[in-house]
Enzyme design. Structure first.
Site, PDB file in Angstrom:
ATOM      1  N   ASP A  25       0.827  -1.211   0.000  1.00 42.22           N
ATOM      2  CA  ASP A  25       0.000   0.000   0.000  1.00 42.22           C
ATOM      3  C   ASP A  25       0.860   1.261   0.000  1.00 42.22           C
ATOM      4  O   ASP A  25       0.343   2.363   0.131  1.00 42.22           O
ATOM      5  CB  ASP A  25      -0.990   0.007   1.185  1.00 42.22           C
ATOM      6  CG  ASP A  25      -0.285   0.066   2.517  1.00 42.22           C
ATOM      7  OD1 ASP A  25       0.974   0.027   2.549  1.00 42.22           O
ATOM      8  OD2 ASP A  25      -0.979   0.155   3.554  1.00 42.22           O
ATOM      9  N   ASP A  98       7.833   4.558  21.499  1.00 44.51           N
ATOM     10  CA  ASP A  98       7.750   6.008  21.581  1.00 44.51           C
ATOM     11  C   ASP A  98       6.583   6.371  22.493  1.00 44.51           C
ATOM     12  O   ASP A  98       5.480   5.833  22.343  1.00 44.51           O
ATOM     13  CB  ASP A  98       7.516   6.582  20.171  1.00 44.51           C
ATOM     14  CG  ASP A  98       8.303   7.857  19.937  1.00 44.51           C
ATOM     15  OD1 ASP A  98       8.164   8.773  20.761  1.00 44.51           O
ATOM     16  OD2 ASP A  98       9.032   7.922  18.938  1.00 44.51           O
ATOM     17  N   ASP A 206       8.685  11.634  23.927  1.00 38.22           N
ATOM     18  CA  ASP A 206       8.562  12.786  23.043  1.00 38.22           C
ATOM     19  C   ASP A 206       8.426  14.090  23.829  1.00 38.22           C
ATOM     20  O   ASP A 206       7.572  14.181  24.726  1.00 38.22           O
ATOM     21  CB  ASP A 206       7.299  12.571  22.180  1.00 38.22           C
ATOM     22  CG  ASP A 206       7.243  13.465  20.966  1.00 38.22           C
ATOM     23  OD1 ASP A 206       8.066  13.273  20.055  1.00 38.22           O
ATOM     24  OD2 ASP A 206       6.360  14.345  20.917  1.00 38.22           O
ATOM     25  N   GLU A 265      13.266  12.973  25.097  1.00 38.62           N
ATOM     26  CA  GLU A 265      13.601  13.948  24.062  1.00 38.62           C
ATOM     27  C   GLU A 265      13.391  15.341  24.642  1.00 38.62           C
ATOM     28  O   GLU A 265      12.290  15.659  25.101  1.00 38.62           O
ATOM     29  CB  GLU A 265      12.716  13.761  22.822  1.00 38.62           C
ATOM     30  CG  GLU A 265      13.186  14.636  21.669  1.00 38.62           C
ATOM     31  CD  GLU A 265      12.067  15.164  20.780  1.00 38.62           C
ATOM     32  OE1 GLU A 265      12.354  15.547  19.644  1.00 38.62           O
ATOM     33  OE2 GLU A 265      10.913  15.207  21.227  1.00 38.62           O
ATOM     34  N   HIS A 338      14.267  11.110  12.880  1.00 41.45           N
ATOM     35  CA  HIS A 338      13.261  11.416  11.859  1.00 41.45           C
ATOM     36  C   HIS A 338      12.967  12.908  11.729  1.00 41.45           C
ATOM     37  O   HIS A 338      12.156  13.293  10.895  1.00 41.45           O
ATOM     38  CB  HIS A 338      11.978  10.652  12.203  1.00 41.45           C
ATOM     39  CG  HIS A 338      11.409  11.094  13.519  1.00 41.45           C
ATOM     40  ND1 HIS A 338      12.050  10.884  14.722  1.00 41.45           N
ATOM     41  CD2 HIS A 338      10.273  11.762  13.824  1.00 41.45           C
ATOM     42  CE1 HIS A 338      11.327  11.402  15.700  1.00 41.45           C
ATOM     43  NE2 HIS A 338      10.237  11.939  15.182  1.00 41.45           N
ATOM     44  N   ASP A 339      13.584  13.742  12.566  1.00 45.18           N
ATOM     45  CA  ASP A 339      13.366  15.190  12.505  1.00 45.18           C
ATOM     46  C   ASP A 339      14.557  15.950  11.930  1.00 45.18           C
ATOM     47  O   ASP A 339      14.489  17.174  11.784  1.00 45.18           O
ATOM     48  CB  ASP A 339      13.111  15.757  13.911  1.00 45.18           C
ATOM     49  CG  ASP A 339      11.825  15.253  14.549  1.00 45.18           C
ATOM     50  OD1 ASP A 339      10.877  14.916  13.806  1.00 45.18           O
ATOM     51  OD2 ASP A 339      11.777  15.203  15.794  1.00 45.18           O
TER      52      ASP A 339
HETATM   53  O1  ISL Z   1      11.782  19.158  14.217  1.00 46.34           O
HETATM   54  C1  ISL Z   1      11.373  20.036  14.940  1.00 46.34           C
HETATM   55  C2  ISL Z   1      10.743  21.217  14.451  1.00 46.34           C
HETATM   56  O2  ISL Z   1      11.748  22.124  14.121  1.00 46.34           O
HETATM   57  C3  ISL Z   1      11.521  19.969  16.346  1.00 46.34           C
HETATM   58  O3  ISL Z   1      11.231  21.134  17.004  1.00 46.34           O
HETATM   59  C4  ISL Z   1      10.578  18.886  16.813  1.00 46.34           C
HETATM   60  O4  ISL Z   1       9.270  19.291  16.608  1.00 46.34           O
HETATM   61  C5  ISL Z   1      10.834  18.678  18.247  1.00 46.34           C
HETATM   62  O5  ISL Z   1      12.109  18.117  18.284  1.00 46.34           O
HETATM   63  C6  ISL Z   1       9.845  17.728  18.846  1.00 46.34           C
HETATM   64  O6  ISL Z   1       9.817  16.553  18.113  1.00 46.34           O
HETATM   65  C7  ISL Z   1       8.969  15.544  18.519  1.00 46.34           C
HETATM   66  O7  ISL Z   1       7.657  15.988  18.767  1.00 46.34           O
HETATM   67  C8  ISL Z   1       6.907  16.449  17.646  1.00 46.34           C
HETATM   68  C9  ISL Z   1       7.019  15.553  16.417  1.00 46.34           C
HETATM   69  O8  ISL Z   1       6.550  16.239  15.294  1.00 46.34           O
HETATM   70  C10 ISL Z   1       8.434  15.113  16.162  1.00 46.34           C
HETATM   71  O9  ISL Z   1       8.482  14.225  15.083  1.00 46.34           O
HETATM   72  C11 ISL Z   1       8.917  14.489  17.430  1.00 46.34           C
HETATM   73  O10 ISL Z   1      10.193  13.902  17.304  1.00 46.34           O
HETATM   74  C12 ISL Z   1       5.485  16.508  18.106  1.00 46.34           C
HETATM   75  O11 ISL Z   1       5.108  15.260  18.622  1.00 46.34           O
HETATM   76 CA    CA Z   2       2.029  -1.279   4.176  1.00 45.86          CA
END
Ligand code: ISL
Ligand code: CA
Length: 566
Positions: A25, A98, A206, A265, A338-339
């Site tokens: 998918d 997470d 998070d 985090e 992932h950020d």
């Molecule tokens: O990548 C960022 C934006 O510039 C960071 O500020 C990020 O939002 C921050 O590190 C928090 O990240 C975590 O919480 C967010 C989510 O979008 C991120 O993927 C996660 O790692 C909200 O849950």
């Molecule tokens: Ca899939």
């Protein structure tokens, strides 16, 4: 000297949406991970941290959770989950989940109830506030305070039904939970215990340093030319944060903490705060993700405003954290998640010197004191992505920033796109490059986000049996941490602190010492060791450039990494 199991462990992060699609998918799933367990075992990692797989409307790719105790059908079922967990455990690996509890989805039943009426018993589970007096609700300035959201615009959304606003530090579909309410904390701890009882081995938490807010939610200074300000002083390390984390430890982990890994985090956390969070005697967390080194190339305008970070900037930052958490506490070590954009494109050279610079950067990170984290694809030397136009991007933060900058503030699309190409979180979110098959072997369908076209050259199949690959080098680094107590437990000492090209340090335990020397530039580098005589008979432990200058010669080739021991 403590003997925590995670001192010698290496963690691998999986972003399930982009890892491997098993059912065609176009979206990665749990069975896709199950099918690639051999890759993880072969790499030698000890722990997998799995980004959210819970039920979610996917406004922020699963960081907006509508049921903490359900698997999103997009990713599979509980049978798949149990099989994955058993498969990891059978291979001697652990699974860290997470934990996203600063906020829920607005579709979580807790929020749906909370929003249903001002009298609802769960009203106080979130941050509801009246509009500012004298301004029409919904108009700019009527928000209860002037904080901005991380994803552009105000941090408040008006609910027309009740006439009140709710707080969302991230998207409007991510309302912030009110941790002041003990019922909220009870519910979170119960959910955590439920997962631990199911067999998981810990949590990555998070934005956990945002959960305690100053309850009066004061206004902040707004930079001229901006509509909203940064509320961080009132929610970053808020007044009750240590109390909450200690209480969580007490209610969830106490008495069985040695089995688990907890990592918080913490954007914006200082080394002094991190000492408190990770001092084992305080019983809060095992380690935190700090952001100093990944913010070094952010200019005064924030993440989209690039400045160059020097090798000295990196050395000073890492050196400070190594020193700050030497006596008590513990570092987590990461370049990517992932950020973040890909490290080889950010602090290395993703062109001709890709292999050299990826392995050089890995060496600098992995042999420090702390627990290293590898983000999927980093072990292959995956790079940033040549996104063409805005329609190639998927990330909410990226898309919101583009609309605000271009449509509202009138910035040039080409300039904004250049910044997105460099810094967007989507650089980390394209499919893992497994093979030269279509879509990098990630899916047989159209992937939810395009594969990086360089998969034809950079992929796991090409590297698996190649002893000179980036993958083979990551294996060697992980293996070294496993068998070398000076790496897992030794002290850290910076060497050549003022050298502008070379990142060098020693790791020492008893009479055993390792010297790590890495040229973090594309130019040759000269050096003279202060105690050169002590290293003349040193043994070579690891290098990313076989046949290149040895220790006695006083210079390193571009991007050369050299590890020796005595
Ligand atoms: O990548 C960022 C934006 O510039 C960071 O500020 C990020 O939002 C921050 O590190 C928090 O990240 C975590 O919480 C967010 C989510 O979008 C991120 O993927 C996660 O790692 C909200 O849950
Ligand atoms: Ca899939």
């Amino acid at each position: 000297m403590s003997d925590k199991w995670w001192h010698s462990a290496v963690v691998y992060q999986i972003y399930p949406r982009s890892f491997a699609d098993s059912n065609g998918d176009g979206i990665g799933d749990l069975r896709g991970i199950i099918e690639h367990l051999d890759h993880l075992e072969d790499l030698g990692v000890d722990v997998v941290w799995l980004s959210p797989i819970y039920a979610s409307p996917h406004d922020d790719n699963g960081y907006d959770i509508s049921d903490y105790q359900a698997i999103d059908p997009l990713f599979g079922t509980f049978d798949d989950f149990d099989e994955l967990l058993a498969g990891l455990h059978a291979r001697g690996m652990k699974l860290v989940m997470d934990l996203v509890v600063n906020h829920t989805s607005d579709e979580h039943p807790w929020f749906v109830e909370s929003a249903s009426s001002t009298q609802n018993p769960k009203r106080d589970w979130y941050w509801w506030r009246s509009p500012r007096a004298g301004i029409a609700p919904g108009a700019h300035g009527a928000e209860p305070n002037n904080w901005g959201s991380f994803f552009s615009g105000s941090a408040w959304k008006l609910d027309p039904a009740s006439g009140e606003y709710y707080l969302h530090l991230f998207s409007p579909k991510q309302p912030d939970l009110n941790w002041e309410n003990p019922e909220v904390r009870d519910a979170v701890y119960a959910m955590m215990n439920w997962w631990l009882d199911r067999g998981v081995d810990g949590f990555r938490m998070d934005v956990i340093n945002f959960i305690s807010k100053v309850p009066s939610l004061p206004d902040v200074e707004v930079v001229p030319g901006h509509l909203f300000g940064d509320g961080y002083p009132y929610f970053g390390q808020g007044p009750r944060i240590h109390e909450f984390l200690h209480e969580m430890h007490d209610r969830v982990f106490a008495g069985r903490e040695d089995r688990y890994l907890t990592v918080g985090e913490m954007p914006g956390v200082t080394v002094e705060d991190a000492q408190l969070f990770t001092d084992q005697d305080r019983a809060e967390l095992d380690m935190v993700f700090q952001f100093e080194h990944v913010d070094l190339d952010h200019g005064p305008g924030g993440k989209w405003d690039h400045r160059d970070a020097s090798v000295l900037d990196l050395k000073r930052s890492f050196g400070k954290w190594q020193k700050g958490l030497a006596a008590a506490g513990w570092n987590s070590l990461y370049w990517n998640n992932h950020d973040q954009p890909r490290v080889v494109s950010r602090f290395g050279d993703d062109g001709a010197a890709r292999h050299q610079s990826a392995t050089a950067l890995a060496t600098v990170l992995h042999l420090q004191r702390g627990t290293p984290y590898i983000y999927q694809g980093e072990e292959l030397g995956m790079t940033n992505v040549p996104f063409q136009g805005i329609s190639d991007f998927r990330d909410i933060e990226t898309l919101n920033h583009y609309s605000e900058a271009v449509d509202v503030l009138g910035a040039s699309p080409a300039q904004v796109l250049a910044a997105l190409r460099r810094t967007s979180r989507d650089n980390a979110r394209t499919p893992v490059q497994w093979s030269t098959d279509a879509n990098a072997g990630f899916t047989t369908a159209t992937p939810w986000i395009q594969a990086n076209p360089n998969y034809t050259e950079i992929n796991a199949a090409a590297q698996r049996d190649d002893p000179s690959s980036v993958l083979a080098y990551y294996r060697a680094l992980i293996d070294l941490r496993h068998r070398e107590p000076a790496i897992s437990e030794g002290s850290f000492e910076m060497v050549l602190p003022e050298h502008p090209q070379i990142f060098a340090y020693t790791r020492t335990l008893g009479d055993r010492s390792l010297l790590v020397l890495v040229n973090l530039t594309g130019e040759p580098a000269e050096y003279g060791l202060p105690d050169a005589a002590e290293w003349v008979d040193a043994r070579l432990v690891l290098t990313n450039l076989p046949g290149a200058p040895a220790i006695g010669e006083g210079h390193l080739a571009p991007w050369q990494a050299l590890v020796i021991s005595r």
